[in-house]
Design an enzyme around this catalytic site. Structure first.
Site, PDB file in Angstrom:
ATOM      1  N   GLU A 134       0.824  -1.204   0.000  1.00 31.08           N
ATOM      2  CA  GLU A 134       0.000   0.000   0.000  1.00 31.08           C
ATOM      3  C   GLU A 134       0.863   1.261   0.000  1.00 31.08           C
ATOM      4  O   GLU A 134       0.536   2.268   0.610  1.00 31.08           O
ATOM      5  CB  GLU A 134      -0.993   0.005   1.156  1.00 31.08           C
ATOM      6  CG  GLU A 134      -0.461  -0.248   2.530  1.00 31.08           C
ATOM      7  CD  GLU A 134      -1.590  -0.343   3.564  1.00 31.08           C
ATOM      8  OE1 GLU A 134      -2.657   0.267   3.361  1.00 31.08           O
ATOM      9  OE2 GLU A 134      -1.394  -1.040   4.575  1.00 31.08           O
ATOM     10  N   HIS A 193     -12.556 -10.896 -13.156  1.00 31.69           N
ATOM     11  CA  HIS A 193     -13.303 -10.759 -11.911  1.00 31.69           C
ATOM     12  C   HIS A 193     -14.329  -9.635 -11.999  1.00 31.69           C
ATOM     13  O   HIS A 193     -14.296  -8.689 -11.213  1.00 31.69           O
ATOM     14  CB  HIS A 193     -12.340 -10.475 -10.747  1.00 31.69           C
ATOM     15  CG  HIS A 193     -11.315 -11.535 -10.527  1.00 31.69           C
ATOM     16  ND1 HIS A 193      -9.995 -11.255 -10.204  1.00 31.69           N
ATOM     17  CD2 HIS A 193     -11.402 -12.885 -10.576  1.00 31.69           C
ATOM     18  CE1 HIS A 193      -9.330 -12.374 -10.060  1.00 31.69           C
ATOM     19  NE2 HIS A 193     -10.155 -13.386 -10.295  1.00 31.69           N
TER      20      HIS A 193
END
Length: 548
Positions: free
Chosen positions: A396, A488
């Protein structure tokens, strides 16, 4: 080695001769099609010889059922089983075929040189390897739907996405789940009850040490070594693969599949413990759930008395229309996947057959932040092409994202590359729209969405390559990222917006969304299948208990 039904040995020889130059040529846009399209009748005869089971006469579903489930992927399969266990007879409608497994026959094609068994009624495909392929049209297992700016991959077979995915099933972190769902679902409930329930049903487990140490998974070990050098600690992925079948491949007791770069278009030997081997099988075993392949749902409506009508086209695997019928049910469960469910709802809203749908229908669609990456290995050595994903890392430093170790789809020879599937916590969303002139539902995915995801994933992968001493910089030849697809697709009928917190569609009692359409565009940097199944377990339990 046997070579029945499609020529695994022939394909391997082709690619060995082609060498790594084919990969680089494709990346530079200079490749030509590997196989010209063939006449459908010739190929149809071959497909019938190779997989006669899918050409057997298709039974007709009953005109009326207490419950109809549209689709047969993760959410639909969970729904069918739990309804049946509760004594509610249900009919499962699936447009694709029900494909068998066999330890030696080539049931499915490979994505190195695919034929029509691989794709749902299309004649060309360019995957993440960037090598264009042509083939005859047939009712194959992967639907690649092209929209402006994005290609969407989804299953078209009994078992849905469980037949064509890479097997990793991972739960998201609570903080990301809560951010995405905004309180519509309590994460602790899934974590305590429903994630464990799905893990047990699907026998999920991480890659065993003996498989991880085998030659086809050299790339898995090299991938882990590189990320450790870059300061990350890889985490093991739970997987749906049957490790005993994978061991059989390694021992030579069944035809290689999961160890030789085969997954996106199915594993012929049943190496994936897909839904045909668990939820759907168990549902049928109750005697209260019946699955009808070759039945494509065209439209849905609610009649004045409250029951639902479903317009269905019966299709042969060749694409020939066998008949068209209208079926009815008291309860209708949508499990056709994000795209299929959204299409049905958006069309029904626009045409007035479901007039009470709210403004959130079709909204909240996203790609789960999918990005494919390739970086060079740290040494010039064979890396293998085992399919199951061993591990992942999280970063992150920019947009939160995970990288998952992957094989290189469509390239079963050695390339010196280590592949990753990136999943970025991307805020971009799109909404499905309806075109009255064509009666089609579509969407557009802006290039800015792709660019932000690619930049975030590329930065992390480049950092790993640099710190690990990768031999080749794949970014220099334009092969290090491909965000023009998603495997997805999520959203379009989001929980707590288009539905209540349990999938009940607002405005139409007895209508439910049970699949990835209910998820707000992302599952928080992880593969969505575990969360789709867990939400379906949670929601169908609440629906059954409440009696509606």
């Amino acid at each position: 080695m046997r070579d029945e039904g499609g020529g695994w040995v022939r394909r391997r020889a082709f690619f060995k001769a082609a060498g790594t130059a084919a990969l680089f040529g494709a990346a530079l846009g200079s490749a030509t099609t590997a196989r010209p399209a063939a006449a459908d009748p010739v190929w149809n005869l071959l497909f019938q010889q190779w997989v006669p089971e899918i050409f057997a006469p298709l039974p007709d579903p009953p005109e009326h059922s207490p419950a109809i489930v549209i689709g047969s992927g993760f959410g639909a399969a969970v729904t069918a089983l739990r309804l049946a266990e509760a004594g509610i007879a249900n009919t499962v409608l699936e447009r694709g075929s029900r494909w068998p497994n066999d330890p030696w026959r080539e049931i499915f094609t490979g994505d190195d040189l695919p034929d029509g068994r691989g794709f749902w009624h299309r004649t060309n495909f360019t995957g993440v390897s960037k090598v264009p392929m042509n083939f005859a049209s047939f009712g194959g297992v992967l639907d690649c739907t092209s929209y402006p700016g994005i290609d969407v991959w989804r299953g078209a077979a009994v078992g849905g996405g469980s037949v064509v995915f890479t097997g990793a099933m991972v739960a998201p972190e609570r903080r990301f789940f809560d951010h995405l769902f905004g309180g519509a679902v309590e994460y602790g409930e899934l974590d305590r009850v429903y994630y464990p329930r799905v893990r047990e049903m699907l026998r999920l487990n991480s890659m065993p040490a003996d498989v991880y140490g085998a030659a086809p998974f050299t790339h898995s070990r090299a991938w882990d070594e590189q990320v450790r050098k870059a300061g990350y600690q890889p985490k093991s992925n739970d997987s749906i693969f049957n490790w005993d079948v994978v061991r059989g491949e390694l021992a030579g007791t069944c035809r290689p599949s999961a160890t030789v770069a085969r997954s996106n278009l199915g594993n012929s030997n049943g190496a994936k413990f897909d839904l045909n081997q668990n939820y759907l099988k168990y549902a049928q075993d109750t005697g209260r759930s019946a699955i009808f392949p070759g039945h494509q749902v065209e439209s849905i409506a609610q009649e004045p008395g409250g029951r639902y009508s479903i317009r269905v086209t019966k299709l042969a695997p060749t694409g020939d229309v066998l008949n068209t019928r209208t079926l009815t049910c008291d309860q209708l469960f949508l499990g056709a996947g994000s795209v299929g469910t959204s299409e049905l709802l958006v069309r029904a809203q626009a045409t007035g057959t479901l007039p009470n749908l709210n403004e959130h229908i079709g909204a909240g669609w996203g790609t789960n932040g999918d990005v494919v990456l390739g970086r060079g290995a740290s040494a010039l050595a064979g890396v293998g092409q085992g399919v199951p994903s061993a591990s992942r890392i999280f970063d992150e430093s920019g947009l939160p994202l995970s990288l998952e170790s992957w094989y290189i789809p469509g390239i079963p020879f050695e390339t010196g590359a280590l592949a990753s599937l990136g999943m970025v916590l991307d805020p971009a969303r799109a909404k499905f729209g309806y075109d009255a002139a064509t009666n089609r539902v579509g969407l557009s995915w802006p290039s800015k969405n792709r660019e932000d995801m690619v930049a975030a994933a590329r930065a992390v992968d480049h950092r790993i390559a640099e710190r690990a001493g990768a031999v080749l910089e794949y970014g220099a030849i334009g092969y290090d990222a491909n965000a023009l697809f998603t495997a997805h697709p999520l959203g379009g009928a989001v929980l707590g917006k288009a539905t209540d917190g349990y999938g009940r569609v607002h405005g139409h009692p007895g209508l439910y969304v049970m699949d990835g359409a209910a998820i707000p565009g992302s599952t928080g940097t992880v593969n969505p299948s575990l969360t789709i199944a867990a939400l379906a377990e949670r929601n169908i339990q609440a629906i059954i208990r409440a009696g509606r």
